[in-house]
Write a protein that holds these residues in place. Structure first.
Motif, PDB file in Angstrom:
ATOM      1  N   PHE A 132      80.550  72.098  32.275  1.00 23.14           N
ATOM      2  CA  PHE A 132      81.621  71.995  33.265  1.00 23.14           C
ATOM      3  C   PHE A 132      81.858  73.335  33.959  1.00 23.14           C
ATOM      4  O   PHE A 132      82.027  74.368  33.316  1.00 23.14           O
ATOM      5  CB  PHE A 132      82.907  71.492  32.609  1.00 23.14           C
ATOM      6  CG  PHE A 132      82.918  70.006  32.434  1.00 23.14           C
ATOM      7  CD1 PHE A 132      83.557  69.194  33.351  1.00 23.14           C
ATOM      8  CD2 PHE A 132      82.233  69.412  31.378  1.00 23.14           C
ATOM      9  CE1 PHE A 132      83.538  67.813  33.221  1.00 23.14           C
ATOM     10  CE2 PHE A 132      82.217  68.045  31.229  1.00 23.14           C
ATOM     11  CZ  PHE A 132      82.870  67.231  32.153  1.00 23.14           C
ATOM     12  N   THR A 133      81.840  73.274  35.287  1.00 19.30           N
ATOM     13  CA  THR A 133      82.126  74.464  36.093  1.00 19.30           C
ATOM     14  C   THR A 133      83.590  74.512  36.501  1.00 19.30           C
ATOM     15  O   THR A 133      84.098  75.548  36.914  1.00 19.30           O
ATOM     16  CB  THR A 133      81.249  74.468  37.363  1.00 19.30           C
ATOM     17  OG1 THR A 133      81.517  73.274  38.131  1.00 19.30           O
ATOM     18  CG2 THR A 133      79.773  74.525  37.009  1.00 19.30           C
ATOM     19  N   ASP A 134      84.256  73.358  36.397  1.00 17.07           N
ATOM     20  CA  ASP A 134      85.677  73.297  36.744  1.00 17.07           C
ATOM     21  C   ASP A 134      86.297  72.102  36.015  1.00 17.07           C
ATOM     22  O   ASP A 134      85.709  71.017  35.972  1.00 17.07           O
ATOM     23  CB  ASP A 134      85.838  73.131  38.264  1.00 17.07           C
ATOM     24  CG  ASP A 134      87.272  73.349  38.725  1.00 17.07           C
ATOM     25  OD1 ASP A 134      88.072  73.900  37.928  1.00 17.07           O
ATOM     26  OD2 ASP A 134      87.587  72.971  39.861  1.00 17.07           O
ATOM     27  N   GLY A 135      87.463  72.282  35.426  1.00 20.43           N
ATOM     28  CA  GLY A 135      88.146  71.193  34.745  1.00 20.43           C
ATOM     29  C   GLY A 135      87.492  70.822  33.430  1.00 20.43           C
ATOM     30  O   GLY A 135      86.734  71.595  32.832  1.00 20.43           O
ATOM     31  N   THR A 136      87.782  69.594  32.992  1.00 19.99           N
ATOM     32  CA  THR A 136      87.281  69.110  31.699  1.00 19.99           C
ATOM     33  C   THR A 136      86.753  67.695  31.843  1.00 19.99           C
ATOM     34  O   THR A 136      86.895  67.057  32.890  1.00 19.99           O
ATOM     35  CB  THR A 136      88.406  69.108  30.652  1.00 19.99           C
ATOM     36  OG1 THR A 136      89.458  68.226  31.114  1.00 19.99           O
ATOM     37  CG2 THR A 136      88.970  70.494  30.434  1.00 19.99           C
ATOM     38  N   LYS A 148      78.368  68.283  40.294  1.00 20.82           N
ATOM     39  CA  LYS A 148      78.767  69.315  41.261  1.00 20.82           C
ATOM     40  C   LYS A 148      78.383  68.962  42.694  1.00 20.82           C
ATOM     41  O   LYS A 148      79.177  69.143  43.630  1.00 20.82           O
ATOM     42  CB  LYS A 148      78.141  70.656  40.861  1.00 20.82           C
ATOM     43  CG  LYS A 148      78.613  71.845  41.672  1.00 20.82           C
ATOM     44  CD  LYS A 148      78.009  73.133  41.133  1.00 20.82           C
ATOM     45  CE  LYS A 148      78.473  74.331  41.952  1.00 20.82           C
ATOM     46  NZ  LYS A 148      77.872  75.592  41.424  1.00 20.82           N
ATOM     47  N   LYS A 152      80.844  68.223  45.875  1.00 23.24           N
ATOM     48  CA  LYS A 152      80.722  69.055  47.074  1.00 23.24           C
ATOM     49  C   LYS A 152      80.574  68.197  48.328  1.00 23.24           C
ATOM     50  O   LYS A 152      81.222  68.445  49.352  1.00 23.24           O
ATOM     51  CB  LYS A 152      79.510  69.979  46.916  1.00 23.24           C
ATOM     52  CG  LYS A 152      79.303  70.936  48.068  1.00 23.24           C
ATOM     53  CD  LYS A 152      78.094  71.826  47.805  1.00 23.24           C
ATOM     54  CE  LYS A 152      77.836  72.749  48.998  1.00 23.24           C
ATOM     55  NZ  LYS A 152      76.627  73.584  48.763  1.00 23.24           N
ATOM     56  N   HIS A 157      88.105  67.986  44.641  1.00 19.70           N
ATOM     57  CA  HIS A 157      88.485  69.039  43.703  1.00 19.70           C
ATOM     58  C   HIS A 157      89.246  68.413  42.537  1.00 19.70           C
ATOM     59  O   HIS A 157      89.765  67.283  42.649  1.00 19.70           O
ATOM     60  CB  HIS A 157      89.372  70.092  44.398  1.00 19.70           C
ATOM     61  CG  HIS A 157      88.712  70.742  45.571  1.00 19.70           C
ATOM     62  ND1 HIS A 157      88.860  70.246  46.858  1.00 19.70           N
ATOM     63  CD2 HIS A 157      87.883  71.814  45.663  1.00 19.70           C
ATOM     64  CE1 HIS A 157      88.170  70.992  47.689  1.00 19.70           C
ATOM     65  NE2 HIS A 157      87.555  71.953  47.001  1.00 19.70           N
ATOM     66  N   VAL A 158      89.301  69.140  41.443  1.00 20.70           N
ATOM     67  CA  VAL A 158      89.998  68.634  40.258  1.00 20.70           C
ATOM     68  C   VAL A 158      91.429  68.233  40.631  1.00 20.70           C
ATOM     69  O   VAL A 158      92.148  69.001  41.288  1.00 20.70           O
ATOM     70  CB  VAL A 158      90.003  69.693  39.134  1.00 20.70           C
ATOM     71  CG1 VAL A 158      90.891  69.238  37.977  1.00 20.70           C
ATOM     72  CG2 VAL A 158      88.586  69.933  38.648  1.00 20.70           C
ATOM     73  N   GLY A 177      87.191  66.794  36.167  1.00 21.33           N
ATOM     74  CA  GLY A 177      86.300  67.938  36.057  1.00 21.33           C
ATOM     75  C   GLY A 177      85.035  67.778  36.876  1.00 21.33           C
ATOM     76  O   GLY A 177      84.672  66.673  37.324  1.00 21.33           O
TER      77      GLY A 177
END
Length: 842
Positions: A132-136, A148, A152, A157-158, A177
């Protein structure tokens, strides 16, 4: 003699340039294909191996076609696997289709690689398959995670709300996430949605069950030992393999998949090189003819026939090596360009180094040098036969018509045998007939190529009066020059003939098939719309129910796949809605009535009835997919319809035997036909589902005919290289011809032929040769297109040969343009000759 050969290469740089270009283009195609497929294969294999890095054992279940949700590994079995000695982790997986809508409601991705799966955290609270690059990861029923690239593309976004479609209705989830992964679907340019495990199980299988299990081993435990421990715990519909074994299996599948691409591209490289043979042979023939006196002097001062022959072959080998080096480097650039192009059009190729294998190097140089030397062998043989006395004459004898008797006899026999094979193959059907036609095409093409020098005289003689009437002296001289050396004209025209044979054959076949399919979509279908999944998967029954209730729908029928065994023989069937089906499809009855479907009877196609001896009123013993039997009466025999199977049954009759019906599409008739309002009514009925494709009649025609047009365009693009080489051949022939006829052109200038008419003479000569080759190619191409089409006629309803005269006229016009463009440099060179210097030239 070796030094003499090298000096000749350097002395005739401009003359050999076209030969270098021809070989270079062919070699570039070979090396580019091999480097590209090696690079792609290596990247995919590495990705496959990486995705199984931490997998000791992989368990896969095999779904029952009658009930896909009835298979799997249950939670109890998973728990037993997790408790085995030597197991570090054991993770259950479920997956299926999931399409993500962008903010405008459009599907992100291409449909077939849009997938969904379950997020399964281990003891550490993380799922090792995803970073995970962001969130969970999702931890509740209303939460999801996205890869991802998809996040994009959708600008998500989270915390954002995301609409996701599976085979059922669209639902809205909160994005918890964003992750990266080695998942194959994502790396193929698709999307991946992660759900909480209970949600994924409910969507794709059933609560508490998994489709697959991945097992990682504790330190020091072998994969094989773990596999032996896991296998006894598995249900009958499951198999297990070591992670390495599965990675190796996928690597072989990748290799097999790429081999067809490799074969196709190398086939076109072969065509380009085959065309190049004529250019190379022509070049060396003309060079030998120009150096008759020089070679005769070498013989006079003691050179043997073998030495003279060897010197020409060494010269060809040097040219081949130079062309191969340039072509190989160009091929590497081509492979890099193909990789970038695939990325630009949406294909995602895994990262990896450019792979230049020894096979690619050896094949490229071997092909380049071998083709050049083989093509130069006959000219070298002729050079060796030049007698020393020829040094006393400045003119090398041109072959007479009589000297071509043996050649023409062989050509006639090959052409007749090939033509007979093509006609015989056309009388057969399927791949057997096509194989016979392929052999016949090869023999015919070789035969015609051998005969072209003989054909050039009478064919070009037919257009001579027209050229004289339109262009005067320039036209007369051009037509005479075109047949002055039949061998040279034939070799030059052959290159264009080969290219246009293939292009014309593809056009005839493609247009014929396209129109047959187009007629099928217009004649066999009455529906206004077809609804299907963008993933080409089956529609959920809820979609059919929603469409039946949509505003403006006057008739609706699924095109539901079914299968029946009649007296033990399998027959495909289509389950349809009685009463509506005849308003959706064109159903012309031969006997009986289609209304009988509503009474639990069946309808059979005319072809199936004739083949099986069925007739209206017969009672057939039938076994359904679930094993249950019944006796069904034939209520109607109908004319074959390209969209329906050989047996029609009602959806009501099929329902008890199809727990999960396979519905590729639903067809609808609307009040008022196709309109924006009616289309919006269908969109609203389906809940604005981005995974649903709604096609009107024109969309349906485009869908079925578009693949043929795409294939034809790809073929045209690949064959363009062969035509480019053919153009180089025309340029080369004219340039050599101008060089040989310097004295003659000087004399023509001296007696009053101005520069403008000299240019016109050379241009007309090029046009005549180009059109001659094009006409031969077009005639052969139409013949082959007809023959291959005949082998397909029985499998395509409404097949009828179509000659695309507009395209053929365009091909001939382009051939004439090729002649004009190819003559620009030679014509300019001829017009610039100083007449006094030219007259003194020997």
């Amino acid at each position: 003699m070796f030094r003499t050969a090298l000096r000749n290469v350097l002395a005739h740089k401009a003359r050999l340039l076209m030969t270098v270009l021809a070989v270079m283009l062919g070699v570039a195609f070979v090396s580019g294909t091999l480097v590209f497929t090696d690079t792609l294969g290596n990247a995919l294999r590495n990705q496959s191996a990486k995705s199984y890095d931490n997998v000791a054992v992989a368990v896969t279940t095999h779904a029952d076609q009658r009930d896909p949700k009835a298979s799997g590994v249950n939670a109890a079995t998973l728990k037993k696997i997790q408790g085995l000695d030597g197991v570090d982790t054991a993770t259950g997986r479920v997956s299926g289709f999931a399409g993500v809508a962008d903010p405008d409601g459009k599907l992100i991705g291409n449909g077939w690689s849009n997938t969904g799966g379950n997020y399964s955290p281990g003891k550490n609270g993380k799922d090792a398959a995803y970073t995970f690059t962001d969130g969970t990861g999702p931890d509740a029923a209303d939460r999801i995670a996205l890869d991802k690239e998809t996040a994009k593309k959708g600008k998500y976004h989270v915390g954002d709300k995301v609409r996701v479609a599976t085979n059922g209705p669209v639902k809205e989830y909160t994005l918890s996430g964003v992750f990266t992964t080695e998942d194959g679907a994502v790396n193929a340019g698709g999307s991946l949605v992660l759900f909480d495990t209970p949600v994924a199980q409910r969507l794709y299988l059933r609560p508490g069950w998994f489709q697959d299990v991945t097992v990682s081993a504790a330190a020091g435990v072998s994969d094989r030992k773990l596999l032996d421990a896991v296998e006894p715990l598995l249900p009958k519909d499951a198999t297990a393999q070591t992670g390495k074994g599965l990675a190796d299996k996928q690597a072989k599948q990748i290799e097999t998949g790429l081999s067809s691409l490799n074969t196709m591209l190398l086939g076109f490289a072969g065509i380009a090189l085959f065309v190049g043979i004529f250019l190379i042979a022509n070049t060396f023939t003309m060079l030998v003819a120009q150096r008759t006196k020089e070679l005769a002097l070498l013989r006079a001062v003691g050179a043997s026939r073998r030495q003279v022959k060897r010197s020409v072959l060494v010269e060809a080998a040097v040219v081949g090596v130079i062309a191969s080096v340039i072509g190989f480097l160009l091929g590497i650039g081509l492979a890099t360009g193909l990789r970038s192009a695939m990325t630009l059009i949406g294909g995602k190729i895994p990262a990896g180094p450019l792979v230049v294998s020894p096979t690619a190097v050896v094949a490229s140089f071997g092909v380049g040098v071998l083709i050049t030397v083989l093509a130069a062998w006959l000219p070298a043989r002729r050079a060796a036969k030049i007698p020393p006395v020829a040094a006393m004459s400045s003119v090398h004898a041109v072959a007479t018509v009589k000297s071509l008797v043996l050649r023409n006899s062989i050509g006639a026999v090959l052409t007749l045998l090939g033509g007979a094979a093509i006609v015989g193959g056309a009388a057969m059907s399927g791949s057997a007939g096509q194989s016979v036609i392929g052999l016949g095409a090869f023999l015919t093409l070789i035969g015609v190529i051998v005969l072209i020098p003989l054909l050039s005289r009478p064919v070009i003689a037919l257009v001579r009066p027209l050229l004289e009437r339109l262009f005067g002296v320039s036209g007369k001289l051009a037509s005479q020059n075109a047949v002055r050396n039949p061998r040279r004209t034939g070799a030059t025209a052959s290159a264009l003939a080969i290219g246009l044979t293939l292009v014309t054959g593809i056009s005839v076949l493609g247009v014929t098939l396209g129109q047959a399919i187009d007629r099928m979509t217009t004649d066999d279908v009455k529906a206004d719309y077809m609804v299907s999944m963008a993933s080409h998967d089956t529609l959920d029954k809820s979609a059919l129910t929603a469409l039946q209730k949509a505003d403006g729908v006057s008739a609706v029928s699924p095109q539901q796949d079914a299968s029946l065994r009649v007296k033990g023989t399998f027959h495909s069937a289509t389950a349809v809605t009685p009463g509506d089906v005849e308003r959706i499809f064109t159903l012309k009855t031969v006997s009986g009535s289609v209304d009988s479907l509503g009474n639990g009877e069946i309808a059979v196609s005319e072809k199936a009835a004739k083949h099986n001896g069925w007739k209206t009123g017969d009672t057939l013993p039938v076994t359904y997919d679930d094993g249950k039997t019944d006796d069904l009466k034939v209520g109607a025999v109908f004319e074959d319809n390209g969209f329906l199977s050989q047996i029609l049954i009602s959806t009501t009759l099929a329902a008890p035997h199809e727990a999960h019906p396979h519905i590729p599409g639903v067809w609808l008739k609307m009040d008022g036909g196709t309109s924006k309002a009616n289309e919006q009514a269908l969109v609203d009925a389906l809940g604005d589902n981005p995974a649903m494709s709604i096609m009107d009649r024109q969309d349906i025609r485009n869908m079925f005919g578009g693949s043929i047009n795409l294939a034809m365009n790809i073929m045209y693009g690949l064959l363009a290289m062969a035509l480019i080489i053919a153009v180089l051949g025309v340029v080369n022939t004219l340039a050599m011809s101008v060089f040989e006829r310097q004295q003659e052109i000087g004399m023509l200038r001296a007696i009053g032929l101005d520069r403008r008419r000299v240019k016109r003479m050379i241009r007309l000569e090029a046009v005549v040769i180009s059109l001659f080759g094009a006409m031969i190619g077009v005639a052969l191409g139409m013949f082959l297109g007809w023959a291959i089409g005949k082998t397909l006629a029985t499998s395509i309803p409404g097949y009828a040969l179509v000659i695309p005269w507009d395209r053929i006229a365009l091909f001939l016009a382009l051939a004439g343009l090729v002649g004009v463009l190819a003559a620009l440099w030679p014509a300019r060179s001829a017009a610039k000759l100083n007449m006094l210097t030219a007259i003194k030239t020997e």
